[in-house]
Design a protein around this motif. Structure first.
Motif, PDB file in Angstrom:
ATOM      1  N   GLU A  55      10.828  -6.874   3.308  1.00 15.25           N
ATOM      2  CA  GLU A  55      10.143  -5.871   2.503  1.00 15.25           C
ATOM      3  C   GLU A  55       9.416  -4.869   3.395  1.00 15.25           C
ATOM      4  O   GLU A  55       9.227  -5.094   4.596  1.00 15.25           O
ATOM      5  N   ASN A  58       3.155  -3.986   4.151  1.00 14.13           N
ATOM      6  CA  ASN A  58       1.922  -3.699   3.442  1.00 14.13           C
ATOM      7  C   ASN A  58       0.764  -4.300   4.236  1.00 14.13           C
ATOM      8  O   ASN A  58       0.969  -4.888   5.301  1.00 14.13           O
ATOM      9  N   LYS A  59      -0.424  -4.175   3.713  1.00 14.22           N
ATOM     10  CA  LYS A  59      -1.581  -4.708   4.416  1.00 14.22           C
ATOM     11  C   LYS A  59      -1.561  -6.227   4.469  1.00 14.22           C
ATOM     12  O   LYS A  59      -2.229  -6.832   5.302  1.00 14.22           O
ATOM     13  N   GLU A  60      -0.831  -6.857   3.561  1.00 11.98           N
ATOM     14  CA  GLU A  60      -0.748  -8.309   3.565  1.00 11.98           C
ATOM     15  C   GLU A  60       0.619  -8.747   3.050  1.00 11.98           C
ATOM     16  O   GLU A  60       1.329  -8.000   2.378  1.00 11.98           O
ATOM     17  N   ILE A  61       0.970  -9.965   3.412  1.00 11.28           N
ATOM     18  CA  ILE A  61       2.212 -10.562   2.943  1.00 11.28           C
ATOM     19  C   ILE A  61       1.892 -11.959   2.447  1.00 11.28           C
ATOM     20  O   ILE A  61       1.043 -12.651   3.027  1.00 11.28           O
ATOM     21  N   ASN A  97      -2.709 -11.156   6.730  1.00 10.39           N
ATOM     22  CA  ASN A  97      -3.243  -9.801   6.774  1.00 10.39           C
ATOM     23  C   ASN A  97      -2.862  -9.121   8.079  1.00 10.39           C
ATOM     24  O   ASN A  97      -2.873  -9.748   9.144  1.00 10.39           O
ATOM     25  N   SER A 140       1.987   1.429  11.113  1.00 11.05           N
ATOM     26  CA  SER A 140       1.447   1.871   9.831  1.00 11.05           C
ATOM     27  C   SER A 140       2.362   1.445   8.696  1.00 11.05           C
ATOM     28  O   SER A 140       3.555   1.190   8.886  1.00 11.05           O
ATOM     29  N   GLU A 141       1.752   1.391   7.502  1.00 12.29           N
ATOM     30  CA  GLU A 141       2.533   1.057   6.317  1.00 12.29           C
ATOM     31  C   GLU A 141       3.513   2.182   6.013  1.00 12.29           C
ATOM     32  O   GLU A 141       3.228   3.350   6.236  1.00 12.29           O
ATOM     33  N   GLY A 142       4.657   1.833   5.520  1.00 14.37           N
ATOM     34  CA  GLY A 142       5.632   2.824   5.106  1.00 14.37           C
ATOM     35  C   GLY A 142       6.759   3.028   6.086  1.00 14.37           C
ATOM     36  O   GLY A 142       7.922   3.122   5.689  1.00 14.37           O
ATOM     37  N   ASN A 157       9.081  -2.284   8.492  1.00 10.94           N
ATOM     38  CA  ASN A 157       9.634  -3.293   7.606  1.00 10.94           C
ATOM     39  C   ASN A 157       9.356  -4.663   8.201  1.00 10.94           C
ATOM     40  O   ASN A 157       9.381  -4.835   9.430  1.00 10.94           O
TER      41      ASN A 157
END
Length: 335
Positions: free
Chosen positions: A300, A303-306, A274, A281-283, A286
């Motif tokens: 990728e 995101n909030k988690e991988i 997490n 921030s997301e987006g 990478n």
């Protein structure tokens, strides 16, 4: 494309492949290469020859009497006085190699404190400040009734006393983080990274703890040897295979600092990582995940988690890019 260009590209690809294959600093790490194999006694030396016994297993040496198992050895009937060093069925149970045709086996725990080790004189000493990542596989033999945690590796510039039949009192730099290695069906991956002080040219694998400090677990056996009933297998014995040692400089990871203030959790993790850091921030970020050899496993958008639950247990490197610039690197332990 000109003929000269094609030749140059071919040379470049050949050199690249050669360099990738030569990154492993361990020689004969899968134990496939041998000389004058001894299928009767199964040791690292040919005990049928005059002393000093000639080496059987190329590039490896023994402390006490480790065993060498190979498919080329004939299977014996396991009656008293006979020994079997076949693969996959042998006197210690049944196990396919992790790869290839061979593996080695050592005693890592007994009631009396007896220990075995195997070691290698590295082709060149480790370089001070370089981080080296070691990876190897172990499996508990299914006729031995005890599992342990302490299956570790020690790097040293000089060899300690190797005449002892008890534990070598050394502090290993690579320690098993997977808990009790009790599985008799699947090989357990053990790995870790170590920053060299410089000059270490020997690597020894085994249990460096005495009995008081060895973590043991009674696991029992579903495959007792009918020729050796009772307490014959009340000790801990493991097979080993596929040993690799990589200098992280060769895969481009050694020069990247670990950002200790970057917020990710849990670490160690069983699968999900997490992220909670408002700076990223997301987006617009990478994330990449690399194994200890620098192989890219994930690439990728952040995101909030991988999820790394599909990966083997071990150490991974997480790289975070913002606007295509590397801003964070973290070591993550997968349990």
């Amino acid at each position: 494309m000109s003929k000269l260009s094609r030749i140059l590209i071919t040379i470049f690809i050949s050199l690249t492949v050669f360099n990738c294959k030569s990154q492993n600093l361990i020689l004969n790490g899968s134990f496939e290469n041998y000389t004058n194999i001894d299928c009767t006694y199964g040791g690292f030396w040919n005990a049928t020859m005059p002393y000093p016994y000639p080496s059987v297993l190329d590039n490896w040496e023994a402390v006490q009497s480790p065993d060498y198992f190979n498919r080329v050895c004939p299977y014996n009937s396991l009656i008293p006085g006979q020994f079997a060093y076949q693969v996959p069925a042998n006197m210690f149970g049944y196990s396919q190699p992790k790869t290839g045709n061979a593996y080695v086996g050592i005693v890592v725990y007994t009631y009396g404190g007896y220990r075995e080790y195997f070691y290698q004189n590295l082709s060149s000493p480790l370089i001070a400040g370089h981080t080296y990542c070691l990876n190897y596989y172990a499996i508990r033999t299914d006729r031995c009734q005890y599992a342990i945690k302490n299956i570790d590796a020690y790097f040293t510039p000089t060899l300690p006393n190797l005449t002892t039949s008890f534990n070598i009192p050394a502090t290993p730099q690579i320690t098993n983080q997977t808990g009790f290695v009790s599985d008799t069906m699947q090989w357990t991956q053990i790995q870790g990274c170590y920053t060299a002080t410089g000059g270490e040219k020997f690597m020894i694998i085994g249990n460096f703890k005495n009995n008081v400090n060895t973590d043991t677990l009674y696991a029992g056996t579903n495959n007792p040897d009918p020729n050796y009933p009772g307490s014959q297998y009340n000790y801990s014995y493991y097979f080993f295979d596929d040993i690799t040692l990589v200098d992280q400089v060769t895969v481009g990871l050694n020069s990247i600092a670990d950002n200790t203030d970057f917020k990710l959790y849990p670490n160690p993790t069983t699968g999900l990582i997490n992220f909670s850091d408002e700076r990223y921030s997301e987006g617009d970020c990478n994330v990449k995940v690399l194994d200890i050899f620098g192989k890219e496993l994930i690439d990728e958008v952040l995101n909030k988690e991988i999820d790394i639950s599909a990966f083997d247990k071990g150490v991974y490197t997480l790289l975070l890019y913002k606007n295509k610039q590397l801003v964070v690197t973290k070591k993550v332990m997968k349990n």
